[in-house]
Design a protein around this motif. Structure first.
Motif, PDB file in Angstrom:
ATOM      1  N   SER A 196       5.374 -10.144   3.002  1.00 24.34           N
ATOM      2  CA  SER A 196       6.097  -8.890   3.184  1.00 24.34           C
ATOM      3  C   SER A 196       5.306  -7.965   4.102  1.00 24.34           C
ATOM      4  CB  SER A 196       6.341  -8.200   1.836  1.00 24.34           C
ATOM      5  OG  SER A 196       6.909  -6.925   2.036  1.00 24.34           O
ATOM      6  N   ASN A 197       5.875  -7.696   5.275  1.00 20.84           N
ATOM      7  CA  ASN A 197       5.260  -6.746   6.188  1.00 20.84           C
ATOM      8  C   ASN A 197       5.414  -5.319   5.665  1.00 20.84           C
ATOM      9  OD1 ASN A 197       4.163  -5.991   8.938  1.00 20.84           O
ATOM     10  ND2 ASN A 197       6.132  -4.948   9.042  1.00 20.84           N
ATOM     11  N   LEU A 198       6.556  -5.025   5.036  1.00 20.42           N
ATOM     12  CA  LEU A 198       6.818  -3.678   4.550  1.00 20.42           C
ATOM     13  C   LEU A 198       5.889  -3.300   3.397  1.00 20.42           C
ATOM     14  CD1 LEU A 198       8.629  -1.174   4.819  1.00 20.42           C
ATOM     15  CD2 LEU A 198      10.144  -2.217   3.129  1.00 20.42           C
ATOM     16  N   ARG A 199       5.673  -4.223   2.470  1.00 23.05           N
ATOM     17  CA  ARG A 199       4.826  -3.944   1.312  1.00 23.05           C
ATOM     18  C   ARG A 199       3.380  -4.369   1.523  1.00 23.05           C
ATOM     19  NH1 ARG A 199       7.799  -6.997  -3.181  1.00 23.05           N
ATOM     20  NH2 ARG A 199       8.615  -8.154  -1.417  1.00 23.05           N
ATOM     21  N   LYS A 200       3.050  -4.806   2.757  1.00 24.91           N
ATOM     22  CA  LYS A 200       1.676  -5.184   3.113  1.00 24.91           C
ATOM     23  C   LYS A 200       1.162  -6.321   2.241  1.00 24.91           C
ATOM     24  CE  LYS A 200       1.614  -1.875   6.146  1.00 24.91           C
ATOM     25  NZ  LYS A 200       1.749  -2.197   7.598  1.00 24.91           N
ATOM     26  N   ILE A 201       2.018  -7.308   1.983  1.00 22.12           N
ATOM     27  CA  ILE A 201       1.619  -8.489   1.232  1.00 22.12           C
ATOM     28  C   ILE A 201       1.403  -9.641   2.215  1.00 22.12           C
ATOM     29  CG2 ILE A 201       2.336 -10.192  -0.477  1.00 22.12           C
ATOM     30  CD1 ILE A 201       3.906  -8.021  -1.880  1.00 22.12           C
ATOM     31  N   GLN A 202       0.168 -10.091   2.310  1.00 22.46           N
ATOM     32  CA  GLN A 202      -0.150 -11.212   3.183  1.00 22.46           C
ATOM     33  C   GLN A 202       0.422 -12.511   2.621  1.00 22.46           C
ATOM     34  OE1 GLN A 202      -1.698 -11.157   6.178  1.00 22.46           O
ATOM     35  NE2 GLN A 202      -1.394 -13.362   6.386  1.00 22.46           N
ATOM     36  N   ASN A 203       0.189 -12.742   1.332  1.00 24.13           N
ATOM     37  CA  ASN A 203       0.727 -13.910   0.651  1.00 24.13           C
ATOM     38  C   ASN A 203       0.909 -13.584  -0.828  1.00 24.13           C
ATOM     39  OD1 ASN A 203       0.870 -16.363   2.477  1.00 24.13           O
ATOM     40  ND2 ASN A 203      -1.242 -15.713   2.858  1.00 24.13           N
ATOM     41  N   ARG A 204       2.005 -14.031  -1.383  1.00 24.33           N
ATOM     42  CA  ARG A 204       2.188 -14.010  -2.835  1.00 24.33           C
ATOM     43  C   ARG A 204       2.623 -15.405  -3.255  1.00 24.33           C
ATOM     44  NH1 ARG A 204       5.519  -9.333  -5.393  1.00 24.33           N
ATOM     45  NH2 ARG A 204       3.426  -8.432  -5.613  1.00 24.33           N
TER      46      ARG A 204
END
Length: 281
Positions: free
Chosen positions: A148-156
């Motif tokens: 997620s670019n919006l939530r600044k998640i590189q990987n989940r």
């Protein structure tokens, strides 16, 4: 009826959105296919001469392997004081390989740009295996990957396994409850990464209203078991109107909440979308 199709496409391009545009929920799954319930008709209690009625033809067996899928798309574009472009694509894939095992996936992608800046570039992919999928009590295991670019998640990354129960399984109404243990690892672009064990409960329902209208809902409740105050939940409600055998117009209201987010991001998101769905069963 087909002269209205350009107007329908215009509705597809118009989408109302509340809050941020992001993947706030897993796409709605496909309702499990009902097993073949065709049975031989009971003999009439009144005795009939052997040649007076034609013999019943044997029922054609349902294929063991069956692929079903649904593709959905919505988006919006504005130009002027605010230049905005948004595209959201989702899919639901369901492959029954036997009376015992079924494989499913619900990938999605969201791309959004506003005033020449990319705000959304969201990826979600998963793979699920269901055992005893035709039974009332069944078992499932799955894994997923999210960015997620919006939530600044590189990987989940998520791995989970548990049980499901069909509470209602009728021709025009379906309701199921699943409960799984879920191991999650989230790597933020900014902020502290974490790993957590969650209990994930999902309530999913689908109802046919008349010949053309279908209503479905999905709710997830995912509290952490080893971290106090770490909780996620999301819910969706969808109304789908059939236009042809395969094409439908649909609108979805979605809400989600995450207790742990990076600085500068809200915990709650609400979204309302309108789009098209193409479905084959």
């Amino acid at each position: 009826m087909w002269f209205r199709f350009p107007a329908i496409l215009l509705c597809f391009l118009l989408v109302t959105r509340l809050g941020f545009a992001q993947i706030t929920e897993q796409p709605d799954p496909l309702r499990p296919a009902r097993p073949d319930t065709a049975k031989s008709a009971p003999r009439d209690s009144v005795e009939v001469a052997g040649d007076s009625l034609p013999k019943a033809q044997p029922a054609i067996p349902t294929p063991i392997s069956q692929l079903r899928y649904r593709l959905t798309a919505d988006g919006t574009a504005t130009r002027g004081n605010v230049n905005r472009f948004l595209l959201q694509l989702t899919a639901a894939l369901d492959l029954s390989v036997s009376k015992q095992f079924k494989f499913s996936s619900n990938p999605s992608f969201v791309y959004g740009r506003q005033n020449a800046l990319i705000n959304e570039r969201e990826w979600f992919a998963d793979f699920r295996t269901t055992y005893r999928h035709e039974k009332q009590l069944y078992y499932l295991a799955f894994g997923s990957l999210e960015k997620s670019n919006l939530r600044k998640i590189q990987n989940r990354q998520i791995a989970a396994g548990g049980v499901g129960l069909k509470l209602l399984n009728r021709q025009k109404a379906y309701l199921s409850l699943t409960n799984v243990l879920l191991l999650e690892r989230t790597d933020f672009i900014e902020g502290q990464d974490f790993s957590v064990l969650r209990n994930s409960a999902r309530l999913f329902g689908e109802y046919q209203l008349g010949e053309t209208i279908r209503f479905s809902h999905t709710t997830f409740w995912q509290p952490a078991l080893n971290q106090t105050g770490n909780m996620r939940w999301n819910g969706t409600a969808t109304v789908q109107v059939k236009m042809t055998d395969a094409l439908s117009l649909r609108t979805t209201l979605a809400n989600s909440y995450e207790s742990i987010v990076v600085p500068g991001r809200l915990r709650n998101d609400l979204r309302w979308t309108i789009g098209l769905a193409y479905e084959r069963k």
